[in-house]
Design a protein around this motif. Structure first.
Motif, PDB file in Angstrom:
ATOM      1  N   ARG A  75      -3.130  -7.839  -2.590  1.00  0.00           N
ATOM      2  CA  ARG A  75      -3.267  -6.715  -3.527  1.00  0.00           C
ATOM      3  C   ARG A  75      -3.003  -7.227  -4.941  1.00  0.00           C
ATOM      4  O   ARG A  75      -2.094  -8.043  -5.134  1.00  0.00           O
ATOM      5  CB  ARG A  75      -2.236  -5.634  -3.183  1.00  0.00           C
ATOM      6  CG  ARG A  75      -2.330  -5.083  -1.755  1.00  0.00           C
ATOM      7  CD  ARG A  75      -3.447  -4.075  -1.628  1.00  0.00           C
ATOM      8  NE  ARG A  75      -3.339  -3.325  -0.382  1.00  0.00           N
ATOM      9  CZ  ARG A  75      -4.284  -2.465   0.007  1.00  0.00           C
ATOM     10  NH1 ARG A  75      -5.375  -2.284  -0.714  1.00  0.00           N
ATOM     11  NH2 ARG A  75      -4.140  -1.793   1.133  1.00  0.00           N
ATOM     12  N   ASP A 132     -17.386   4.671   3.366  1.00  0.00           N
ATOM     13  CA  ASP A 132     -16.528   3.773   4.149  1.00  0.00           C
ATOM     14  C   ASP A 132     -16.009   2.659   3.237  1.00  0.00           C
ATOM     15  O   ASP A 132     -16.397   2.554   2.073  1.00  0.00           O
ATOM     16  CB  ASP A 132     -17.272   3.231   5.367  1.00  0.00           C
ATOM     17  CG  ASP A 132     -18.448   2.326   5.008  1.00  0.00           C
ATOM     18  OD1 ASP A 132     -18.438   1.724   3.919  1.00  0.00           O
ATOM     19  OD2 ASP A 132     -19.379   2.228   5.826  1.00  0.00           O
ATOM     20  N   GLN A 133     -15.149   1.814   3.782  1.00  0.00           N
ATOM     21  CA  GLN A 133     -14.459   0.789   2.993  1.00  0.00           C
ATOM     22  C   GLN A 133     -15.405  -0.099   2.174  1.00  0.00           C
ATOM     23  O   GLN A 133     -15.217  -0.263   0.956  1.00  0.00           O
ATOM     24  CB  GLN A 133     -13.614  -0.067   3.941  1.00  0.00           C
ATOM     25  CG  GLN A 133     -13.060  -1.343   3.339  1.00  0.00           C
ATOM     26  CD  GLN A 133     -11.679  -1.157   2.741  1.00  0.00           C
ATOM     27  OE1 GLN A 133     -10.922  -0.313   3.178  1.00  0.00           O
ATOM     28  NE2 GLN A 133     -11.354  -1.944   1.745  1.00  0.00           N
ATOM     29  N   ILE A 193      -5.903  -8.689   3.335  1.00  0.00           N
ATOM     30  CA  ILE A 193      -6.757  -8.532   2.153  1.00  0.00           C
ATOM     31  C   ILE A 193      -6.903  -9.885   1.451  1.00  0.00           C
ATOM     32  O   ILE A 193      -5.905 -10.508   1.101  1.00  0.00           O
ATOM     33  CB  ILE A 193      -6.179  -7.441   1.228  1.00  0.00           C
ATOM     34  CG1 ILE A 193      -6.414  -6.097   1.906  1.00  0.00           C
ATOM     35  CG2 ILE A 193      -6.792  -7.492  -0.164  1.00  0.00           C
ATOM     36  CD1 ILE A 193      -5.837  -4.933   1.223  1.00  0.00           C
ATOM     37  N   CYS A 245       0.812  -1.221   0.000  1.00  0.00           N
ATOM     38  CA  CYS A 245       0.000   0.000   0.000  1.00  0.00           C
ATOM     39  C   CYS A 245       0.843   1.268   0.000  1.00  0.00           C
ATOM     40  O   CYS A 245       0.305   2.372  -0.072  1.00  0.00           O
ATOM     41  CB  CYS A 245      -0.933   0.007   1.215  1.00  0.00           C
ATOM     42  SG  CYS A 245      -0.040   0.053   2.783  1.00  0.00           S
ATOM     43  N   ASN A 285      -2.457  -4.684   7.614  1.00  0.00           N
ATOM     44  CA  ASN A 285      -3.673  -4.438   6.847  1.00  0.00           C
ATOM     45  C   ASN A 285      -3.624  -5.133   5.484  1.00  0.00           C
ATOM     46  O   ASN A 285      -4.568  -5.807   5.077  1.00  0.00           O
ATOM     47  CB  ASN A 285      -3.859  -2.919   6.693  1.00  0.00           C
ATOM     48  CG  ASN A 285      -5.189  -2.580   6.077  1.00  0.00           C
ATOM     49  OD1 ASN A 285      -6.177  -3.291   6.289  1.00  0.00           O
ATOM     50  ND2 ASN A 285      -5.230  -1.507   5.300  1.00  0.00           N
ATOM     51  N   CYS A 286      -2.496  -4.998   4.777  1.00  0.00           N
ATOM     52  CA  CYS A 286      -2.370  -5.619   3.446  1.00  0.00           C
ATOM     53  C   CYS A 286      -2.368  -7.147   3.549  1.00  0.00           C
ATOM     54  O   CYS A 286      -2.881  -7.832   2.665  1.00  0.00           O
ATOM     55  CB  CYS A 286      -1.107  -5.137   2.749  1.00  0.00           C
ATOM     56  SG  CYS A 286      -1.252  -3.462   2.097  1.00  0.00           S
ATOM     57  N   GLN A 313     -15.466   8.744  -3.760  1.00  0.00           N
ATOM     58  CA  GLN A 313     -15.029   7.729  -2.810  1.00  0.00           C
ATOM     59  C   GLN A 313     -14.762   8.317  -1.420  1.00  0.00           C
ATOM     60  O   GLN A 313     -14.961   7.650  -0.409  1.00  0.00           O
ATOM     61  CB  GLN A 313     -13.738   7.051  -3.311  1.00  0.00           C
ATOM     62  CG  GLN A 313     -13.931   6.164  -4.528  1.00  0.00           C
ATOM     63  CD  GLN A 313     -14.557   4.820  -4.233  1.00  0.00           C
ATOM     64  OE1 GLN A 313     -15.762   4.712  -4.102  1.00  0.00           O
ATOM     65  NE2 GLN A 313     -13.752   3.786  -4.122  1.00  0.00           N
ATOM     66  N   THR A 315      -5.948   5.797  -0.506  1.00  0.00           N
ATOM     67  CA  THR A 315      -6.600   5.737   0.797  1.00  0.00           C
ATOM     68  C   THR A 315      -6.786   4.264   1.168  1.00  0.00           C
ATOM     69  O   THR A 315      -5.984   3.710   1.890  1.00  0.00           O
ATOM     70  CB  THR A 315      -7.925   6.526   0.783  1.00  0.00           C
ATOM     71  OG1 THR A 315      -7.646   7.851   0.312  1.00  0.00           O
ATOM     72  CG2 THR A 315      -8.508   6.624   2.172  1.00  0.00           C
ATOM     73  N   THR A 316      -7.823   3.608   0.612  1.00  0.00           N
ATOM     74  CA  THR A 316      -7.967   2.174   0.892  1.00  0.00           C
ATOM     75  C   THR A 316      -7.426   1.335  -0.260  1.00  0.00           C
ATOM     76  O   THR A 316      -7.197   0.138  -0.108  1.00  0.00           O
ATOM     77  CB  THR A 316      -9.445   1.791   1.094  1.00  0.00           C
ATOM     78  OG1 THR A 316     -10.135   2.011  -0.143  1.00  0.00           O
ATOM     79  CG2 THR A 316     -10.090   2.625   2.179  1.00  0.00           C
ATOM     80  N   ARG A 325     -17.081   1.844  -0.563  1.00  0.00           N
ATOM     81  CA  ARG A 325     -16.122   2.192  -1.625  1.00  0.00           C
ATOM     82  C   ARG A 325     -16.012   1.054  -2.635  1.00  0.00           C
ATOM     83  O   ARG A 325     -16.010   1.272  -3.837  1.00  0.00           O
ATOM     84  CB  ARG A 325     -14.731   2.442  -1.040  1.00  0.00           C
ATOM     85  CG  ARG A 325     -14.554   3.811  -0.444  1.00  0.00           C
ATOM     86  CD  ARG A 325     -13.226   3.889   0.303  1.00  0.00           C
ATOM     87  NE  ARG A 325     -13.184   5.108   1.095  1.00  0.00           N
ATOM     88  CZ  ARG A 325     -12.331   6.106   0.877  1.00  0.00           C
ATOM     89  NH1 ARG A 325     -11.449   6.036  -0.083  1.00  0.00           N
ATOM     90  NH2 ARG A 325     -12.350   7.184   1.624  1.00  0.00           N
ATOM     91  N   ALA A 374      -9.203   0.898  -3.036  1.00  0.00           N
ATOM     92  CA  ALA A 374     -10.357   0.277  -3.708  1.00  0.00           C
ATOM     93  C   ALA A 374     -10.413   0.634  -5.198  1.00  0.00           C
ATOM     94  O   ALA A 374     -10.602  -0.229  -6.052  1.00  0.00           O
ATOM     95  CB  ALA A 374     -11.655   0.698  -3.011  1.00  0.00           C
TER      96      ALA A 374
END
Ligand SMILES: [Zn+2]
Ligand SMILES: [Zn+2]
Length: 236
Positions: A71, A175-176, A67, A50, A63-64, A171, A208-209, A179, A211
């Motif tokens: 990614r 929220d996530q 997913i 990210c 966080n990544c 966006q 940001t996220t 999005r 998305a």
């Protein structure tokens, strides 16, 4: 070629600080001393997924790592952290046509790309498109302009590889989960067979996220692009 280079006339550096607008000594500095000193700094360890701070001992931040499926791109890089003077500057650039930020922002992106992704080859730079109605309202696409300047710095062409299939909500207001739903199937590839096997560097203004970049990357890979890396002016 000529057509591709024409927008570069917009990139002539004015004798003002691109962050605060204060006058600069011509030809001497890129930022005024105050802004140079107040520039947000990157943490020592950054996440390849990210482009942000990395809170784990692996290549990817926590966080990544969570997913599902990971990614879709090879690596994500950003020019600057998105806070303080940088956040204000990008907001002005995005919504008020302050195009004199371009050389500064794109210059940081090029520097960080060369530093963070050594050995990652790209055949062309491309960008997140705006819906034509939004493009018409705003008069320009900030990501496209960054992409053109960056491509010039990296010595590769800038190509249009995507179009918007429909108008989406901003966006930033969502929220996530919203999005992801908002951006689903919002892009289609353009360029047909020319995309086959290409390694692309995809530009957006702020990460940001991820998305929007994720959906765009998946669309490109489905169209036959062999590899996508992403780069943004800033990381939120
Ligand atoms: Zn300044
Ligand atoms: Zn990450």
């Amino acid at each position: 070629m000529l057509n591709q280079l024409r927008p570069l006339r917009d990139f002539v550096t004015p004798p003002v600080c691109p962050l605060c607008g204060k006058e600069l000594t011509p030809g001497k500095e890129r930022l005024c001393p105050d802004c140079e000193q107040g520039l947000p700094l990157w943490p020592e360890r950054r996440c390849k997924g990210c482009g942000g701070a990395n809170d784990s001992y692996l290549d990817l931040c926590h966080n990544c790592q969570q997913i599902p499926g990971g990614r879709p791109w090879k690596i994500a890089v950003s020019g600057l952290p998105y806070y303080g003077s940088v956040r204000e500057a990008i907001h002005r650039y995005k919504y008020r046509e302050k195009v004199y930020f371009l050389p500064f922002l794109a210059g940081r992106m090029a520097d960080e790309w060369l530093k963070m992704a050594p050995g990652v080859q790209v055949d062309a730079v491309t960008y997140i498109p705006l819906h034509w109605m939004r493009h018409l309202q705003r008069g320009y696409n900030q990501s496209e302009m960054l992409a053109k300047y960056l491509a010039h710095r990296l010595g590769v062409p800038c190509i249009r590889a995507l179009r918007r299939t429909r108008k989406t909500s901003q966006q930033a207001a969502l929220d996530q989960a919203a999005r992801l739903a908002n951006i689903r199937r919002a892009f289609a590839p353009v360029g047909g067979e020319t995309l086959l096997g290409m390694r692309l560097l995809l530009v957006d203004d702020v990460f940001t996220t991820g998305a929007t970049l994720g959906e765009a990357t998946k669309t490109l890979l489905k169209a036959g692009v062999s590899e996508v890396s992403v780069i943004t002016a800033a990381r939120d």
